[in-house]
Design a protein around this motif. Structure first.
Motif, PDB file in Angstrom:
ATOM      1  N   HIS A  55      -5.851  -2.679  -9.021  1.00 57.72           N
ATOM      2  CA  HIS A  55      -6.081  -4.256  -8.571  1.00 57.72           C
ATOM      3  C   HIS A  55      -6.429  -4.389  -7.301  1.00 57.72           C
ATOM      4  O   HIS A  55      -4.321  -3.693  -6.986  1.00 57.72           O
ATOM      5  CB  HIS A  55      -5.667  -4.963  -9.652  1.00 57.72           C
ATOM      6  CG  HIS A  55      -6.359  -6.718  -9.112  1.00 57.72           C
ATOM      7  ND1 HIS A  55      -7.629  -6.525  -9.336  1.00 57.72           N
ATOM      8  CD2 HIS A  55      -5.823  -7.467  -8.188  1.00 57.72           C
ATOM      9  CE1 HIS A  55      -8.050  -8.160  -8.724  1.00 57.72           C
ATOM     10  NE2 HIS A  55      -6.250  -8.507  -8.530  1.00 57.72           N
ATOM     11  N   ARG A  56      -6.611  -5.011  -6.579  1.00 55.92           N
ATOM     12  CA  ARG A  56      -5.823  -4.650  -4.975  1.00 55.92           C
ATOM     13  C   ARG A  56      -6.435  -6.390  -4.426  1.00 55.92           C
ATOM     14  O   ARG A  56      -7.732  -6.498  -5.142  1.00 55.92           O
ATOM     15  CB  ARG A  56      -6.365  -3.676  -4.154  1.00 55.92           C
ATOM     16  CG  ARG A  56      -6.045  -3.562  -2.723  1.00 55.92           C
ATOM     17  CD  ARG A  56      -6.747  -3.147  -1.731  1.00 55.92           C
ATOM     18  NE  ARG A  56      -5.641  -1.648  -2.142  1.00 55.92           N
ATOM     19  CZ  ARG A  56      -6.036  -0.422  -2.375  1.00 55.92           C
ATOM     20  NH1 ARG A  56      -7.521  -0.421  -2.339  1.00 55.92           N
ATOM     21  NH2 ARG A  56      -5.295   0.416  -2.754  1.00 55.92           N
ATOM     22  N   ASP A  57      -5.419  -7.139  -4.385  1.00 54.22           N
ATOM     23  CA  ASP A  57      -5.711  -8.486  -3.641  1.00 54.22           C
ATOM     24  C   ASP A  57      -6.136  -8.263  -2.530  1.00 54.22           C
ATOM     25  O   ASP A  57      -5.613  -7.657  -1.570  1.00 54.22           O
ATOM     26  CB  ASP A  57      -4.430  -9.076  -3.976  1.00 54.22           C
ATOM     27  CG  ASP A  57      -4.471  -9.968  -5.700  1.00 54.22           C
ATOM     28  OD1 ASP A  57      -5.282 -10.165  -6.089  1.00 54.22           O
ATOM     29  OD2 ASP A  57      -3.402 -10.937  -5.328  1.00 54.22           O
ATOM     30  N   GLY A 112      -3.391  -7.503  -0.225  1.00 55.56           N
ATOM     31  CA  GLY A 112      -2.756  -6.162   0.563  1.00 55.56           C
ATOM     32  C   GLY A 112      -1.775  -6.362  -1.050  1.00 55.56           C
ATOM     33  O   GLY A 112      -1.787  -5.182  -0.754  1.00 55.56           O
ATOM     34  N   SER A 113      -1.437  -6.820  -1.845  1.00 54.34           N
ATOM     35  CA  SER A 113      -1.029  -7.057  -3.231  1.00 54.34           C
ATOM     36  C   SER A 113      -1.592  -5.591  -3.844  1.00 54.34           C
ATOM     37  O   SER A 113      -2.737  -5.679  -4.255  1.00 54.34           O
ATOM     38  CB  SER A 113      -0.536  -8.604  -3.519  1.00 54.34           C
ATOM     39  OG  SER A 113       0.071  -9.219  -2.930  1.00 54.34           O
ATOM     40  N   CYS A 114      -0.980  -5.187  -4.165  1.00 58.38           N
ATOM     41  CA  CYS A 114      -1.489  -3.819  -5.955  1.00 58.38           C
ATOM     42  C   CYS A 114      -0.752  -4.024  -6.614  1.00 58.38           C
ATOM     43  O   CYS A 114       0.721  -4.111  -7.021  1.00 58.38           O
ATOM     44  CB  CYS A 114      -1.229  -2.595  -4.783  1.00 58.38           C
ATOM     45  SG  CYS A 114      -1.814  -2.592  -2.923  1.00 58.38           S
ATOM     46  N   GLU A 173       0.862  -1.250   0.046  1.00 62.88           N
ATOM     47  CA  GLU A 173      -0.048   0.386  -0.078  1.00 62.88           C
ATOM     48  C   GLU A 173       0.517   1.113  -0.316  1.00 62.88           C
ATOM     49  O   GLU A 173       0.377   2.607  -0.509  1.00 62.88           O
ATOM     50  CB  GLU A 173      -0.753   0.119   1.032  1.00 62.88           C
ATOM     51  CG  GLU A 173      -2.051  -0.968   1.167  1.00 62.88           C
ATOM     52  CD  GLU A 173      -3.297  -0.146  -0.011  1.00 62.88           C
ATOM     53  OE1 GLU A 173      -3.348   0.050  -0.396  1.00 62.88           O
ATOM     54  OE2 GLU A 173      -3.578  -1.526  -0.010  1.00 62.88           O
ATOM     55  N   ALA A 217       2.821   1.218  -2.953  1.00 65.65           N
ATOM     56  CA  ALA A 217       1.022   2.308  -4.163  1.00 65.65           C
ATOM     57  C   ALA A 217       0.897   3.999  -4.215  1.00 65.65           C
ATOM     58  O   ALA A 217       0.940   4.195  -5.068  1.00 65.65           O
ATOM     59  CB  ALA A 217      -0.001   1.129  -4.351  1.00 65.65           C
ATOM     60  N   LEU A 260      -3.727   2.467  -9.825  1.00 69.87           N
ATOM     61  CA  LEU A 260      -4.203   1.546  -9.087  1.00 69.87           C
ATOM     62  C   LEU A 260      -5.201   0.767 -10.444  1.00 69.87           C
ATOM     63  O   LEU A 260      -6.202   1.652 -10.086  1.00 69.87           O
ATOM     64  CB  LEU A 260      -3.950   1.677  -7.483  1.00 69.87           C
ATOM     65  CG  LEU A 260      -4.319   0.439  -6.789  1.00 69.87           C
ATOM     66  CD1 LEU A 260      -3.714  -0.390  -6.689  1.00 69.87           C
ATOM     67  CD2 LEU A 260      -4.876   0.600  -5.640  1.00 69.87           C
ATOM     68  N   LYS A 309       2.987  -8.673  -1.897  1.00 67.23           N
ATOM     69  CA  LYS A 309       2.924  -8.549  -0.197  1.00 67.23           C
ATOM     70  C   LYS A 309       3.633  -9.692  -0.124  1.00 67.23           C
ATOM     71  O   LYS A 309       3.529 -11.177  -0.605  1.00 67.23           O
ATOM     72  CB  LYS A 309       1.516  -8.807   0.093  1.00 67.23           C
ATOM     73  CG  LYS A 309       1.054  -8.725   2.114  1.00 67.23           C
ATOM     74  CD  LYS A 309       1.441  -7.217   2.572  1.00 67.23           C
ATOM     75  CE  LYS A 309       1.894  -7.689   3.959  1.00 67.23           C
ATOM     76  NZ  LYS A 309       2.515  -6.701   4.666  1.00 67.23           N
TER      77      LYS A 309
END
Length: 172
Positions: free
Chosen positions: A74-76, A79-81, A58, A61, A72, A94
């Motif tokens: 997509h966000r998993d 917390g992966s961006c 985050e 990002a 931005l 992440k």
């Protein structure tokens, strides 16, 4: 080389690099003494994806969106961006404390037109056959390694962002 009506001038400009010929073009050049044709018939794979394992995706990002105006897209849940500049996607993965994968550069990805042909070229170069990616992300279909063990993804449908061909956003 002299310019003639049969042989118009061809100007190429490169900065700090030696351009590599396309594999099919390289084979034709080795068989012929003629100047290589610039016909666009062979599509070169495109480097379109970089992945970094990050302690705080985050925060990174926010850095890349504020400093470089990346989007931005997509966000998993972990917390992966995933960001894009409209051309290249950047996955900020992440880091898991229990994992053995270090932070930093993790892999890159090529957008290709033909997985079978690329797999054959990799095998001919002496690398392991690309492995199918089993993931809940619909992004890169295969993972491969170069001769020094660097990971890279292969995708026929692309890596997401604003120019996604399949309408999905993503990471490899």
């Amino acid at each position: 080389m002299e310019r003639t009506p049969e042989r118009p001038w061809l100007i190429r400009a490169f900065h700090n690099m030696i351009p590599a010929p396309r594999p099919a073009q390289r084979a034709r050049e080795e068989e012929s003494d003629e100047e290589p044709a610039v016909d666009g018939a062979t599509v070169r794979p495109k480097l379109r994806h970089l992945a970094i394992v990050a302690r705080d995706p985050e925060q990174l990002a926010r850095f890349y969106t504020s400093v470089f105006a990346m989007e931005l897209f997509h966000r998993d849940p972990d917390g992966s961006c995933f960001l894009s500049d409209g051309y290249l996607s950047l996955a900020l993965i992440k880091h898991r404390l229990d994992g053995d994968i270090p932070v930093g550069m993790n892999h890159f990805g090529f957008h290709i037109t033909d997985t079978a042909a690329t797999s054959e070229a990799l095998a001919a170069a002496g690398t392991p056959k690309p492995a199918e990616r089993f993931t809940n992300r619909p992004f890169a279909e295969y993972r491969a390694m170069d001769p020094e063990g660097n990971w890279f993804d292969l995708s026929e449908h692309g890596f997401g962002g604003r120019r996604a061909q399949s309408g999905s956003a993503g990471r490899g």
